[in-house]
Design a protein around this motif. Structure first.
Motif, PDB file in Angstrom:
ATOM      1  N   VAL A   1       0.854  -1.178   0.000  1.00  8.59           N
ATOM      2  CA  VAL A   1       0.000   0.000   0.000  1.00  8.59           C
ATOM      3  C   VAL A   1       0.896   1.237   0.000  1.00  8.59           C
ATOM      4  N   ASN A   2       0.764   2.073  -1.016  1.00  8.65           N
ATOM      5  CA  ASN A   2       1.492   3.344  -1.061  1.00  8.65           C
ATOM      6  C   ASN A   2       2.990   3.176  -0.795  1.00  8.65           C
ATOM      7  N   GLY A   3       3.602   2.188  -1.468  1.00  4.36           N
ATOM      8  CA  GLY A   3       5.032   1.987  -1.305  1.00  4.36           C
ATOM      9  C   GLY A   3       5.437   1.360   0.008  1.00  4.36           C
ATOM     10  N   HIS A   4       4.490   0.754   0.716  1.00  2.00           N
ATOM     11  CA  HIS A   4       4.774   0.098   1.993  1.00  2.00           C
ATOM     12  C   HIS A   4       4.296  -1.349   1.944  1.00  2.00           C
ATOM     13  N   LEU A   5       5.017  -2.216   2.624  1.00  2.00           N
ATOM     14  CA  LEU A   5       4.582  -3.594   2.810  1.00  2.00           C
ATOM     15  C   LEU A   5       3.773  -3.671   4.094  1.00  2.00           C
ATOM     16  N   VAL A   6       2.536  -4.147   3.977  1.00  2.00           N
ATOM     17  CA  VAL A   6       1.656  -4.331   5.134  1.00  2.00           C
ATOM     18  C   VAL A   6       1.560  -5.826   5.414  1.00  2.00           C
ATOM     19  N   THR A   7       2.067  -6.250   6.572  1.00  2.00           N
ATOM     20  CA  THR A   7       2.023  -7.653   6.984  1.00  2.00           C
ATOM     21  C   THR A   7       1.088  -7.776   8.175  1.00  2.00           C
ATOM     22  N   THR A   8       0.054  -8.579   8.028  1.00  2.00           N
ATOM     23  CA  THR A   8      -0.930  -8.798   9.088  1.00  2.00           C
ATOM     24  C   THR A   8      -0.832 -10.244   9.533  1.00  2.00           C
ATOM     25  N   LEU A   9      -0.700 -10.474  10.836  1.00  2.00           N
ATOM     26  CA  LEU A   9      -0.556 -11.847  11.321  1.00  2.00           C
ATOM     27  C   LEU A   9      -1.145 -12.001  12.713  1.00  2.00           C
ATOM     28  N   GLY A  10      -1.618 -13.207  13.000  1.00  2.00           N
ATOM     29  CA  GLY A  10      -2.165 -13.468  14.329  1.00  2.00           C
ATOM     30  C   GLY A  10      -2.738 -14.864  14.427  1.00  2.00           C
ATOM     31  N   GLU A  11      -3.003 -15.288  15.651  1.00  2.00           N
ATOM     32  CA  GLU A  11      -3.639 -16.585  15.907  1.00  2.00           C
ATOM     33  C   GLU A  11      -5.147 -16.389  15.790  1.00  2.00           C
ATOM     34  N   ALA A  12      -5.582 -16.208  14.563  1.00  2.00           N
ATOM     35  CA  ALA A  12      -6.993 -15.967  14.257  1.00  2.00           C
ATOM     36  C   ALA A  12      -7.278 -16.594  12.900  1.00  2.00           C
ATOM     37  N   PRO A  13      -8.541 -16.859  12.585  1.00  2.00           N
ATOM     38  CA  PRO A  13      -8.868 -17.440  11.278  1.00  2.00           C
ATOM     39  C   PRO A  13      -8.356 -16.580  10.135  1.00  2.00           C
ATOM     40  N   GLU A  14      -8.058 -17.233   9.018  1.00  2.00           N
ATOM     41  CA  GLU A  14      -7.499 -16.534   7.858  1.00  2.00           C
ATOM     42  C   GLU A  14      -8.400 -15.392   7.409  1.00  2.00           C
ATOM     43  N   GLN A  15      -9.726 -15.572   7.437  1.00  2.00           N
ATOM     44  CA  GLN A  15     -10.623 -14.524   6.964  1.00  2.00           C
ATOM     45  C   GLN A  15     -10.536 -13.272   7.835  1.00  2.00           C
ATOM     46  N   ALA A  16     -10.275 -13.442   9.136  1.00  2.00           N
ATOM     47  CA  ALA A  16     -10.143 -12.280  10.017  1.00  2.00           C
ATOM     48  C   ALA A  16      -8.855 -11.529   9.729  1.00  2.00           C
ATOM     49  N   VAL A  17      -7.747 -12.268   9.581  1.00  2.00           N
ATOM     50  CA  VAL A  17      -6.451 -11.638   9.325  1.00  2.00           C
ATOM     51  C   VAL A  17      -6.454 -10.945   7.962  1.00  2.00           C
ATOM     52  N   ARG A  18      -7.033 -11.608   6.967  1.00  2.00           N
ATOM     53  CA  ARG A  18      -7.083 -11.019   5.622  1.00  2.00           C
ATOM     54  C   ARG A  18      -7.985  -9.788   5.601  1.00  2.00           C
ATOM     55  N   ARG A  19      -9.138  -9.894   6.228  1.00  2.00           N
ATOM     56  CA  ARG A  19     -10.085  -8.773   6.232  1.00  2.00           C
ATOM     57  C   ARG A  19      -9.473  -7.540   6.894  1.00  2.00           C
ATOM     58  N   LEU A  20      -8.753  -7.744   7.993  1.00  2.00           N
ATOM     59  CA  LEU A  20      -8.122  -6.618   8.654  1.00  2.00           C
ATOM     60  C   LEU A  20      -6.995  -6.049   7.785  1.00  2.00           C
ATOM     61  N   GLY A  21      -6.186  -6.959   7.181  1.00  2.00           N
ATOM     62  CA  GLY A  21      -5.082  -6.505   6.338  1.00  2.00           C
ATOM     63  C   GLY A  21      -5.550  -5.715   5.135  1.00  2.00           C
ATOM     64  N   GLU A  22      -6.658  -6.120   4.537  1.00  2.00           N
ATOM     65  CA  GLU A  22      -7.181  -5.417   3.366  1.00  2.00           C
ATOM     66  C   GLU A  22      -7.780  -4.060   3.727  1.00  2.00           C
ATOM     67  N   SER A  23      -8.062  -3.851   5.004  1.00  2.00           N
ATOM     68  CA  SER A  23      -8.676  -2.592   5.450  1.00  2.00           C
ATOM     69  C   SER A  23      -7.654  -1.539   5.848  1.00  2.00           C
ATOM     70  N   VAL A  24      -6.385  -1.936   5.953  1.00  2.00           N
ATOM     71  CA  VAL A  24      -5.352  -0.974   6.378  1.00  2.00           C
ATOM     72  C   VAL A  24      -5.133   0.060   5.279  1.00  2.00           C
ATOM     73  N   ARG A  25      -5.090   1.326   5.660  1.00  2.00           N
ATOM     74  CA  ARG A  25      -4.892   2.387   4.675  1.00  2.00           C
ATOM     75  C   ARG A  25      -4.059   3.503   5.308  1.00  2.00           C
ATOM     76  N   ALA A  26      -3.383   4.261   4.437  1.00  2.00           N
ATOM     77  CA  ALA A  26      -2.648   5.446   4.894  1.00  2.00           C
ATOM     78  C   ALA A  26      -3.619   6.593   5.066  1.00  2.00           C
ATOM     79  N   ARG A  27      -3.477   7.308   6.157  1.00  2.00           N
ATOM     80  CA  ARG A  27      -4.358   8.451   6.391  1.00  2.00           C
ATOM     81  C   ARG A  27      -3.965   9.595   5.463  1.00  2.00           C
ATOM     82  N   GLU A  28      -4.963  10.316   5.024  1.00  2.00           N
ATOM     83  CA  GLU A  28      -4.687  11.494   4.197  1.00  2.00           C
ATOM     84  C   GLU A  28      -4.094  12.587   5.067  1.00  2.00           C
ATOM     85  N   GLN A  29      -3.035  13.197   4.565  1.00  2.00           N
ATOM     86  CA  GLN A  29      -2.348  14.246   5.317  1.00  2.00           C
ATOM     87  C   GLN A  29      -3.135  15.559   5.229  1.00  2.00           C
TER      88      GLN A  29
END
Length: 322
Positions: free
Chosen positions: A294-322
């Motif tokens: 995302v925007n020149g950054h690698l976003v790695t999401t990980l945890g002891e949770a189902p794949e759909q939870a980790v993926r859903r959270l990872g896909e929601s990460v965004r850079a805030r508008e300045q």
């Protein structure tokens, strides 16, 4: 990042004489006993970890003195590894790499300290009930079952020693009841004095050893520069910090989202050649991992949770508008 992940995935744990009390009748009270027992009792034992085809045996020594927790954990299988805790400071000792990684224990929950200090809020995300009484490592144990209310978290079964509440066994299961991972003491001594010598590293960390400081600097959520486009139901932001990545690599932003039991970490770091990175979902035993750029950054999401939870959270990460 890989060495850093070893530190985060591996470090921590928890101390004085058994408290004899009448066993509570309701499951929430049992969760409270489990949460406090791992922090206030002295204990020495051996436990076995199972996940998929992986089986690992560890020896743990835990002592409380003057309100401060001291702990030593040594993995007995495969490559030698050791975790030494003194209060809030944790040293992860990797002798084959001749490396010591220093981090902080704050916020970490590892067996047998699996529950948060105030577990009452778990009822919002899990149906909690008492199970059967059975024997674990020679002790009578009350089981407590936590069934998730949705598909964004795993189920758990906890076995607590009847007299002290110390967690003797912890099982994590998927939606079909299949085993995700399990910790279980095979032998255990609760209470009594613990020899301070048992808490010292058995590896001579002399010349040629590398010390890596993985401790981060806490940030206010408003200063993180990143957020979620949509919240993940039941998971709230519990910490934000910047962590060093090593020489000439700068820092990574580390955000932790938790429902009080399950926790999902998000690491955000600058990235050069995205084509060299394995993106998408990855499975690593009980850990679900999802990567995207995302925007020149690698976003790695990980945890002891189902794949759909980790993926859903990872896909929601965004850079805030300045």
């Amino acid at each position: 990042m890989r060495l850093f992940a070893v530190a985060l995935g591996f470090c921590a744990l928890l101390a004085q004489g058994p408290a004899r009390a009448d066993a509570p009748s309701d499951p929430l009270s049992w969760l409270g006993r489990i949460a406090s027992a791992a922090q206030r009792l002295n204990y020495v034992g051996t436990f076995v970890y199972q996940s998929g085809g992986q089986v690992e045996t560890s020896r743990i020594v835990h002592r409380v003195e003057g309100g401060v927790e001291y702990e030593r954990l040594e993995v007995l299988d495969g490559s030698p590894r050791e975790v030494i805790r003194r209060g809030n400071e944790v040293h992860c000792v990797l002798p084959e790499r001749r490396t010591v990684i220093i981090d902080e224990a704050a916020g970490r929950r590892a067996f047998p300290a699996r529950l948060p200090g105030s577990p009452g809020g778990l009822a919002e995300h899990y149906r909690i009930r008492k199970g059967e009484v059975s024997r674990v490592a020679g002790y009578e144990a009350q089981s407590v079952v936590l069934e998730p209310r949705d598909n964004l978290r795993y189920g758990h079964v906890l076995w607590a020693e009847m007299q002290t509440g110390l967690l003797l066994k912890s099982r994590t299961v998927d939606a079909g009841g299949g085993l995700v991972e399990q910790f279980s003491f095979s032998d255990l001594q609760i209470g009594g004095e613990v020899d301070p010598a048992l808490l010292e590293s058995r590896f001579d960390q002399g010349e040629g050893w590398q010390v890596v400081n993985a401790r981060g600097n806490d940030l206010d959520e408003r200063d993180a520069g990143w957020s979620l486009a949509e919240p993940l139901p039941g998971y709230t932001l519990s910490s934000v910090m910047r962590r060093p990545l090593g020489r000439e690599r700068g820092e990574a932003l580390h955000m932790v989202f938790s429902d009080g039991l399950a926790a999902i970490s998000v690491f955000i770091e600058p990235v050069g050649d995205a084509s060299a990175i394995g993106l998408g979902p990855i499975s690593n035993g009980a850990i679900s991992i999802f990567k995207r750029t995302v925007n020149g950054h690698l976003v790695t999401t990980l945890g002891e949770a189902p794949e759909q939870a980790v993926r859903r959270l990872g896909e929601s990460v965004r850079a805030r508008e300045q």
